[in-house]
Design an enzyme around this catalytic site. Structure first.
Site, short mmCIF file in Angstrom:
data_model
loop_
_atom_site.label_atom_id
_atom_site.label_comp_id
_atom_site.label_asym_id
_atom_site.label_seq_id
_atom_site.Cartn_x
_atom_site.Cartn_y
_atom_site.Cartn_z
N GLY A 63 0.84 -1.19 0.00
CA GLY A 63 0.00 0.00 0.00
C GLY A 63 0.87 1.23 0.00
O GLY A 63 2.05 1.18 -0.35
N GLY A 64 0.27 2.35 0.40
CA GLY A 64 0.97 3.63 0.32
C GLY A 64 2.19 3.73 1.20
O GLY A 64 3.08 4.52 0.93
N MET A 65 2.26 2.95 2.30
CA MET A 65 3.38 3.07 3.23
C MET A 65 4.53 2.13 2.91
O MET A 65 5.63 2.29 3.41
CB MET A 65 2.90 2.80 4.65
N ASP A 177 -6.61 4.70 16.70
CA ASP A 177 -7.23 4.04 15.54
C ASP A 177 -7.73 2.64 15.93
O ASP A 177 -7.48 1.66 15.22
CB ASP A 177 -6.24 3.95 14.38
#
Length: 692
Positions: A63-65, A177
């Site tokens: 993913g983005g990370m 979260d």
């Protein structure tokens, strides 16, 4: 100055397993722009080349990370998941320090319910990574998509997640979260809380409030606390409690608490109403009105889940109802009237041969026995099946008769009190059947009738006592149905009435009513707050009054019994506050009273022994707890065998088996523990089975 990093795009998921993004996105989320610039993920070959100490097996997710790989640590032959920061993001200002910060936070949390970090470092090529525990299973979000969990799985899961989050709060860490996608379910251990990428210390939380741009959301909208969305307050452990409350609501009901939502017990009939106040308090908009941290939430949640305590509360209310002598006479008079049969014919025959007084006494004796049968033997036989319709039918006819008599009398105080008697007993019966709203209306009507009778003769002690008794009836019902705040208001009204009566009348019943009111206030405070010093103070006041009464009549078994039951309440309150020595002291007093007045084979002794075992286990004295739990389970099994299907008895068997197994596990006696876990599972299956 660090940037606010939030609102990530979605990602891919592996079918049938842990959502890879739940692991992949452990780290403060990059902005959408950073995500676009992240570039392609590491290939499997690149990961193997840069991580020679690990046998990298497969890509779990990306993913983005960055990327997460499943691997085996070569020297220890340990399965791990390795997260590698995306090379294109390594130069993004603030991301590399955040990545290191995240791995340090997770490594500092040595708790079985938190995903463990084993190692963190930097490859020769300059890529940051860390290796963490590999959780072989699925995340809670994936599990919930298949339907809500059975209650016997849902309750311990929520408590375990709260316990893991409490470990973070104890170290000053706010997760920010908490949601089902970040709870990982494993077949070989407790659920694991992961994704500490948004986590902050208390100091960082205050700084984040100052630096975060208005309108920026940190966390997942459906689970984020109001202050995370509005930025009105710095986040705190209470923010995580809100998210935990959303998670608990979803796990218990299968739904998210959106808009004007119902309490959990109304969305899922299997959920006891005692959970409502705990979950609803966690979901308060104002952080100051929630539990201060996850530990306080967990204590209150387990307090609500204490099925033996709930059953004891119901049993206690039933025992008190059985001493309503005036009501016995009134209700049974109408039962004989409306049911007919040989009992009525016999009564008529005796009336012709005896005096009116003798006939009335004989009728009352017969009627008292019949009502006792209705409220004990018949109730115990029918309650497990939910079939209390026969009692309800008789009492409905009784209510109709006395309501008509009340109207025909011109609504005299005497007729009002007789009608109130029947309404309360009918409320008892339909309350057991779960018709709580209808039962509450009956108790309220009975209270209004008693108040009207009292107002017609304000100085009449008997009528004042009837008002107090009616308040007590409604208080007990509201406690049993989970309406704890309303029960507290009723208990305080009850105390006001009792204080006023005691001030003008030396009748010991008024003083006894004061003790009952303090006790009721303590019960309500204990349930609302999950155990408080204030509840203990109310119990102390009740005990002081009862000791004074007992000093005047040393052989009064009612006062002695109520004193002992107050010790049981004191012990539960001490447990909720973590005062385990105080818990043992009070439970010992209750145990000694029971041992003096009951057989060692009685159901009462089973509950007393169980509480002794719990207190000793809490104090780490597993060996000492064994004989108490063993006695409690032996009696509970015998009682349950004598009344197959009785839910209350099966609940008690389940808890006895569970805690005895825990003591054996603490002592390393695995074989005995496994046998008890098997028995617990068998009983829980019976409890979950639909009634016949």
């Amino acid at each position: 100055m660090s940037r606010s990093l939030s609102q990530i795009p979605g990602g891919d998921s592996l079918p049938g397993g842990v959502d890879p993004l739940a692991l992949l996105q452990v780290g403060l989320r990059p902005s959408a722009a950073a995500y676009v610039e992240a570039g392609p993920p590491l290939s499997l070959e690149e990961a193997r080349a840069m991580l020679p100490a690990y046998e990298v097996q497969r890509l779990i997710g990306q993913g983005g990370m960055g990327s997460v790989f499943a691997a085996v640590q070569r020297d220890l032959q340990r399965r791990v998941a390795i997260k590698v920061l995306s090379p294109a993001l390594a130069e993004t200002p603030g991301l590399s320090p955040r990545f290191r910060h995240e791995s340090r936070l997770m490594a500092s949390l040595k708790h079985p319910g938190v995903v463990q970090v084993y190692e963190a470092g930097e490859t020769a090529e300059g890529h940051l990574y860390y290796a963490m525990e590999f959780v072989d299973g699925e995340d809670l979000a994936s599990r919930l998509r298949r339907g809500k969990l059975p209650l016997e799985e849902a309750v311990p899961l929520i408590a375990q997640v709260a316990d893991a989050l409490h470990a973070a709060h104890q170290l000053g860490i706010v997760h920010r979260d908490v949601k089902p996608a970040n709870v990982f379910l494993s077949a070989d251990g407790p659920p694991r809380l992961g994704d500490f990428g948004l986590a902050l210390t208390a100091e960082q939380a205050a700084e984040a409030l100052r630096l975060t741009r208005p309108g920026t959301t940190v966390g997942t909208t459906e689970y984020a606390a109001p202050e995370q969305l509005s930025r009105a307050h710095a986040v705190s452990p209470a923010s995580d409690v809100f998210s935990l409350g959303v998670l608990a609501y979803e796990v218990l009901t299968g739904e998210l608490p959106r808009g004007n939502f119902d309490p959990p017990s109304l969305r899922n009939p299997e959920v006891d109403a005692s959970f409502d106040s705990v979950v609803l308090r966690a979901l308060q908009t104002d952080p100051a009105r929630r539990y201060a941290d996850a530990g306080k939430f967990r204590e209150a949640f387990l307090h609500a889940a204490d099925r033996p305590r709930q059953q004891a509360l119901r049993d206690q209310a039933l025992r008190r109802k059985m001493v309503r002598r005036a009501r016995v006479v009134a209700v049974l008079a109408v039962v004989s009237l409306v049911t007919g049969g040989s009992a009525v014919l016999a009564w008529k025959a005796r009336r012709e041969a005896e005096t009116r007084r003798a006939a009335a006494e004989a009728a009352e004796q017969h009627m008292a026995g019949l009502l006792q049968f209705l409220l004990t033997d018949l109730r115990q036989r029918l309650e497990p099946t939910g079939n209390l319709g026969a009692m309800d039918s008789v009492l409905e006819k009784a209510a109709e008769h006395f309501r008509r008599a009340y109207d025909e009398s011109g609504r005299t105080p005497e007729a009002a009190l007789k009608l109130a008697d029947v309404l309360v007993v009918k409320g008892d019966v339909i309350g057991v059947r779960g018709m709580n709203t209808e039962a509450d209306a009956l108790y309220t009507e009975a209270l209004e009738l008693c108040e009207a009778a009292r107002d017609a003769a304000p100085q009449d002690t008997e009528r004042a006592l009837r008002v107090i008794a009616a308040l007590r009836d409604r208080t007990e019902h509201r406690m049993a149905s989970g309406r704890h705040a309303e029960a507290l208001a009723d208990a305080r009204l009850m105390l006001g009435e009792a204080d006023a009566l005691a001030a003008r009348d030396v009748d010991t019943r008024a003083v006894h009513a004061q003790a009952a009111a303090h006790r009721a206030i303590g019960h309500a405070l204990g349930y609302i707050e999950g155990g408080t010093p204030e509840a203990g103070e109310e119990y102390d006041r009740a005990q002081a009054i009862l000791r004074g009464l007992l000093g005047k009549t040393p052989n009064d078994v009612i006062y002695a019994g109520e004193l002992a039951e107050l010790d049981m309440s004191q012990g539960s309150n001490a447990e909720a506050q973590g005062d385990y020595p105080g818990m043992l002291r009070h439970f010992t007093a209750f145990h000694d009273h029971v041992l003096k007045h009951y057989s060692r084979d009685s159901n009462m002794y089973s509950h007393a022994a169980f509480r002794m075992g719990v207190a000793l286990q809490k104090l780490g004295r597993a060996e000492d707890s064994l004989p108490y739990f063993t006695d409690a389970l032996r009696i509970a099994e015998h009682e349950a065998a004598a009344m197959p299907g009785h839910k209350g008895l099966l609940n008690h068997v389940s808890w006895c088996a569970r805690l005895l197994a825990q003591s054996y596990e603490n002592l390393g006696r695995r074989e005995e523990a496994e046998a008890l876990r098997t028995r617990e599972a068998e009983v829980n299956a019976l409890l979950s089975a639909p009634g016949k």
